[in-house]
Design an enzyme around this catalytic site. Sequence first.
Site, PDB file in Angstrom:
ATOM      1  N   ASP A  26       0.836  -1.197   0.000  1.00 27.49           N
ATOM      2  CA  ASP A  26       0.000   0.000   0.000  1.00 27.49           C
ATOM      3  C   ASP A  26       0.872   1.249   0.000  1.00 27.49           C
ATOM      4  OD1 ASP A  26      -2.373   1.730   0.602  1.00 27.49           O
ATOM      5  OD2 ASP A  26      -3.252  -0.246   0.950  1.00 27.49           O
ATOM      6  N   SER A  69      -7.164   3.714  -1.717  1.00 26.95           N
ATOM      7  CA  SER A  69      -6.969   2.281  -1.545  1.00 26.95           C
ATOM      8  C   SER A  69      -8.232   1.491  -1.858  1.00 26.95           C
ATOM      9  CB  SER A  69      -6.523   2.001  -0.106  1.00 26.95           C
ATOM     10  OG  SER A  69      -5.332   2.699   0.182  1.00 26.95           O
ATOM     11  N   ASP A 159      -4.554  14.690   2.760  1.00 26.56           N
ATOM     12  CA  ASP A 159      -4.681  14.516   1.314  1.00 26.56           C
ATOM     13  C   ASP A 159      -4.391  15.820   0.571  1.00 26.56           C
ATOM     14  OD1 ASP A 159      -5.522  11.868   1.761  1.00 26.56           O
ATOM     15  OD2 ASP A 159      -7.573  12.553   2.091  1.00 26.56           O
ATOM     16  N   HIS A 422       1.495   8.888   5.199  1.00 27.39           N
ATOM     17  CA  HIS A 422       0.498   9.924   5.479  1.00 27.39           C
ATOM     18  C   HIS A 422       0.891  10.827   6.642  1.00 27.39           C
ATOM     19  CE1 HIS A 422      -2.614   9.200   2.615  1.00 27.39           C
ATOM     20  NE2 HIS A 422      -2.923   7.997   3.031  1.00 27.39           N
ATOM     21  N   HIS A 460      -1.540   2.300  -5.113  1.00 23.47           N
ATOM     22  CA  HIS A 460      -1.303   3.707  -5.443  1.00 23.47           C
ATOM     23  C   HIS A 460       0.018   4.105  -4.814  1.00 23.47           C
ATOM     24  CE1 HIS A 460      -2.293   4.632  -1.290  1.00 23.47           C
ATOM     25  NE2 HIS A 460      -3.431   3.998  -1.441  1.00 23.47           N
ATOM     26  N   HIS A 489      -1.637  10.704  -1.253  1.00 23.04           N
ATOM     27  CA  HIS A 489      -1.309   9.751  -2.303  1.00 23.04           C
ATOM     28  C   HIS A 489      -0.710  10.497  -3.484  1.00 23.04           C
ATOM     29  CE1 HIS A 489      -4.785   6.996  -0.716  1.00 23.04           C
ATOM     30  NE2 HIS A 489      -3.785   7.092   0.117  1.00 23.04           N
TER      31      HIS A 489
END
Length: 546
Positions: A26, A69, A159, A422, A460, A489
Amino acid sequence: MGTAWKLADHPKLPERSSPSPVVVLDGWAEASPDKYNCIHVADTPTMDSLRNAHGTAVGLPTDDDMGNSEVGHNALGAGRIYAQGAKLVDLALASGKIYEDEGFNYIKESFANNTLHLIGLLSDGGVHSRLDQLQLLLKGASERGAKRIRVHVLTDGRDVVDGSSVGFAETLEKDLAELCGKGIDAQVASGGGRMYVTMDRYENDWEVVKRGWDAQVLGEAPHKFKSVVEGIKKLREAPNANDQYLPPFVIVDENGKPVGPIMDGDAVVTFNFRADRMTMLAQALEYEKFDKFDRVRFPKIRYAGMLQYDGELKLPSHYLVSPPLIERTSGEYLVNNGIRTFACSETVKFGHVTFFWNGNRSGYFNSELEEYVEIPSDSGITFNVQPKMKALEIGEKARDAILSRKFDQIRVNIPNGDMVGHTGDIEATIVACKAADEAVKMILDAIEQVGGIYVVTADHGNAEDMVKRNKKGEPLVGKDGKVQIQTSHTLQPVPVAVGGPGLRGGVKFRKDVPNGGLANVAATVMNLHGFVAPDDYETTLIEVVD
């Protein structure tokens, strides 16, 4: 098209077949090597060897915006590309269908005499929500009878770049002021940072949801402000403050009274389109029997999600946009053909190799042929504190499943690159990538022992590029002279590697699938198990060259 494997030529695996693991790293993609590429900096000999031995012959870009995801794992399991999440909502808003369906008509019954509450992530990141969709929903609801509207915002910084919350809040305040000019009572009622308020997932920490409940429903929070912009600016002045972890706050009137607690008769919409971080709040809003925390007060409301967040649990029971119907997933197909399946990850990604992989479906297709193992994630800490997470435990479980020879397919998600990436902590992410690589080594070593075949890919990017960049690709520097860390991402292509001692001679990557994507993996895996995928699946990435 090349020579595809045919079932008649290559029958399904025998009763005791060699295991074939599918490993999803991931947040692991391909990018130019530099000090902000944590995958490059980390000691990752196993993944390096796959790159050298098999090549990243097929880049698998994620769909739509930067992707997430859930959509990635839907595609990996379904073998086809469906309108999902943001795209579904966009289509419903553009056509006006969202206002004609049962969900909107259900909440609309509260408009005449009560308040419409909108709860969600205030961001244009496109992973959980989008500001423009909130704006359209505000406009559409107000034009269809909503006279009193309260927005409960959750700041992002994960994000999107940290600090962007102020600009989003200013935009929202301007929109609400315009509605007020049209005679509609529209205000922000509460707020807080997404990782500290409301948006927990997989029941990792119910205190996060409780903080949101107290602010949104009870109108109680440790901080009180006259406006959302004032609140965010003030809370960001604290040492080490960031958007993700802002404490909960409520907006109060001139008398210090909260302007928008959720009351009996009100309508509530959670406007995030992504499911995982809304499901827990949905339970609290909808379930009469609930014991995760003391709600103090359980208002009788009309609640709808932007989407249905859990199709198996039918949660919530009302939603504004109907979910895609994903049938005949590769997992179901293989199980129905006798392929014994083992799926494993830790809590934060367990749903990705089960629920999302199986087309937004909970539970087993056949409990006699499937085993799903969830390893509890660390709770109460940020993931950079323990960046190895449960990677080695996942690797061990997969290794044991392979060596047991009880299973034909083993699928795992190793979350480190995404979850630690993240946090924006580069040093921790380097440690995380090394741990993920060690887990992959355990799995591939086991495959060598049993003569199996492996597929290693990702859903991703994230860890391969940890800074914001200008159009030239150079790191952006903030006013403080420091590079701007990226926590979201990425749009980078992800690798795919196929190999192992069980791979028959002549199997090659096809050269006629230049735009291969995640949805092509399902047919590829089915081929490796000796089956031809259904005609409507995206084509396989491999062929047998005589």
